[in-house]
Design a protein around this motif. Structure first.
Motif, short mmCIF file in Angstrom:
data_model
loop_
_atom_site.label_atom_id
_atom_site.label_comp_id
_atom_site.label_asym_id
_atom_site.label_seq_id
_atom_site.Cartn_x
_atom_site.Cartn_y
_atom_site.Cartn_z
N UNK A 133 21.16 71.98 39.13
CA UNK A 133 21.30 70.83 38.23
C UNK A 133 22.65 70.85 37.51
N UNK A 134 23.22 69.68 37.33
CA UNK A 134 24.51 69.58 36.65
C UNK A 134 24.39 69.06 35.22
N UNK A 135 23.39 68.24 34.97
CA UNK A 135 23.30 67.57 33.66
C UNK A 135 23.30 68.53 32.47
N UNK A 136 22.50 69.63 32.50
CA UNK A 136 22.50 70.52 31.32
C UNK A 136 23.89 71.09 31.02
N UNK A 137 24.62 71.48 32.06
CA UNK A 137 25.95 72.03 31.85
C UNK A 137 26.95 70.96 31.45
N UNK A 138 26.78 69.75 31.95
CA UNK A 138 27.66 68.66 31.54
C UNK A 138 27.49 68.36 30.06
N UNK A 139 26.25 68.49 29.57
CA UNK A 139 26.00 68.29 28.14
C UNK A 139 26.66 69.38 27.31
N UNK A 140 26.62 70.62 27.81
CA UNK A 140 27.20 71.75 27.07
C UNK A 140 28.72 71.70 27.08
N UNK A 141 29.30 71.52 28.26
CA UNK A 141 30.76 71.56 28.39
C UNK A 141 31.42 70.21 28.09
N UNK A 142 30.59 69.13 28.07
CA UNK A 142 31.14 67.79 27.88
C UNK A 142 32.22 67.50 28.91
N UNK A 143 31.95 67.92 30.14
CA UNK A 143 32.90 67.78 31.24
C UNK A 143 32.14 67.57 32.54
#
Length: 337
Positions: free
Chosen positions: A177-187
């Motif tokens: 999954x990418x969404x959780x990390x995109x939320x954390x890194x904002x990238x």
């Protein structure tokens, strides 16, 4: 050929992990007990810790907090200028490009071994990657995310506190999954890469220190023991023996396990270097004893207990064997000098 020993890192590379876990309902004390690591690593950031043990600690911290992205979240709370003298020295460079050059040159000598930093240009983007040359897998991705957090913070020193990378590349499987990390890194996140990395506009390499990120003028390196070279069996074993001393008299089985080997194998390798574990421990204890007698007001009994002796008589006999004099006479002579 015997397998090489674990790489090492400074305890400072864990950042504010104790307070961070507490805020998330976890217990760093419980995790340290689970990993059989001394609490002193939170109080003495200059201590040297096997890199494989840091991997394990981050994995257990993730389980304790129930957060599968613990390393990524911790990485967003770290500050490079608090990453020992190394971090402060890197962020005193004139430009981001100079800072990255410093990071590449000084990492293995000042902060952490078994680690390779690489920068490459891809059109208008710069890619900064980090690779851990360690066979351990448990907790590896948490440490990779933590390292990316430090890299991002170094860039923010020059690009400003609200900067975010254009792309974060991870070594997680491509279907993760990418969404959780995109939320954390904002990238934007991209999985399935050989090594983790961040990408950003190459024009940032020429940026000078952002006014909101100005560093203090003085960097104190005097309290930090040197980082042993990866190939230096004696220095690496001595550094981990110093860590063992935080919990009492050092044991070879504990030190060997932390270094990813067996007691027999470690003893054999020390013998090949012309010494033994007992002699190495004597050297570590002797240095600590002399330092405590010279520089602290602790009683001889307290020093004996701190060094893992059951009573001052055993400590006194050992000290006479090391120096030819008693602890009290050594302290008196040192005080006179």
């Amino acid at each position: 050929m015997a397998p090489r020993l674990s790489g090492v890192t400074r305890a400072s590379s864990l950042g504010p992990i104790g307070a961070f876990m507490k805020d998330r309902g976890g217990s760093i004390e419980r995790v340290l007990r689970n990993c059989d690591l001394p609490y002193a690593i939170l109080e003495q950031p200059e201590l040297i810790v096997p890199l494989r043990e840091q991997f394990r600690l981050l994995e257990r911290a993730a389980r304790d907090t129930g957060d599968p992205y613990f390393g990524a979240r911790l990485g967003q709370a770290v500050k490079s200028k608090e990453l020992s003298a190394f971090g402060a020295w890197v962020c005193k460079a004139e430009t981001l490009g100079d800072a990255m050059t410093r990071a590449h040159a000084g990492l293995n000598a000042m902060l952490q071994t078994s680690t390779v930093l690489t920068v490459s240009l891809h059109g208008s983007r710069a890619r900064w990657s980090i690779e851990f040359i360690e066979p351990e897998t448990e907790g590896r991705h948490h440490n990779e995310f933590l390292a990316l957090g430090y890299a991002m913070d170094i860039v923010r020193v020059y690009a400003g506190p609200h900067w975010r990378p254009d792309l974060v590349m991870t070594a997680l499987p491509s279907g993760s999954p990418r969404s959780p990390l995109e939320d954390i890194f904002q990238s934007e996140i991209s999985h399935g890469h050989a090594v983790p990395a961040i990408e950003f506009q190459a024009s940032l390499l020429a940026h000078t220190v952002h006014t909101a990120q100005l560093m203090p003028g003085h960097i104190d390196e005097t309290r930090e023991p040197p980082i042993p070279r990866q190939s230096d069996v004696l220095a690496t074993t001595a550094a981990v023996t110093e860590l063992a001393l935080q919990e009492g008299y050092p044991r070879i089985d504990w030190v060997a396990a932390k270094l990813g080997t067996t007691s027999r194998s470690l003893q054999r390798r020390l013998s090949e270097c012309g010494t033994s574990f007992a002699d190495l421990v004597d050297g570590v204890l002797s240095r600590h004893a002399k330092s405590l007698l010279r520089d602290s007001g602790a009683s001889i009994t307290d020093i004996a207990l701190k060094l893992g002796y059951s009573d001052p008589a055993h400590f006194t006999r050992a000290f006479r064997r090391w120096t030819g004099t008693s602890p009290s006479a050594y302290r008196q002579a040192a005080s006179a000098i």
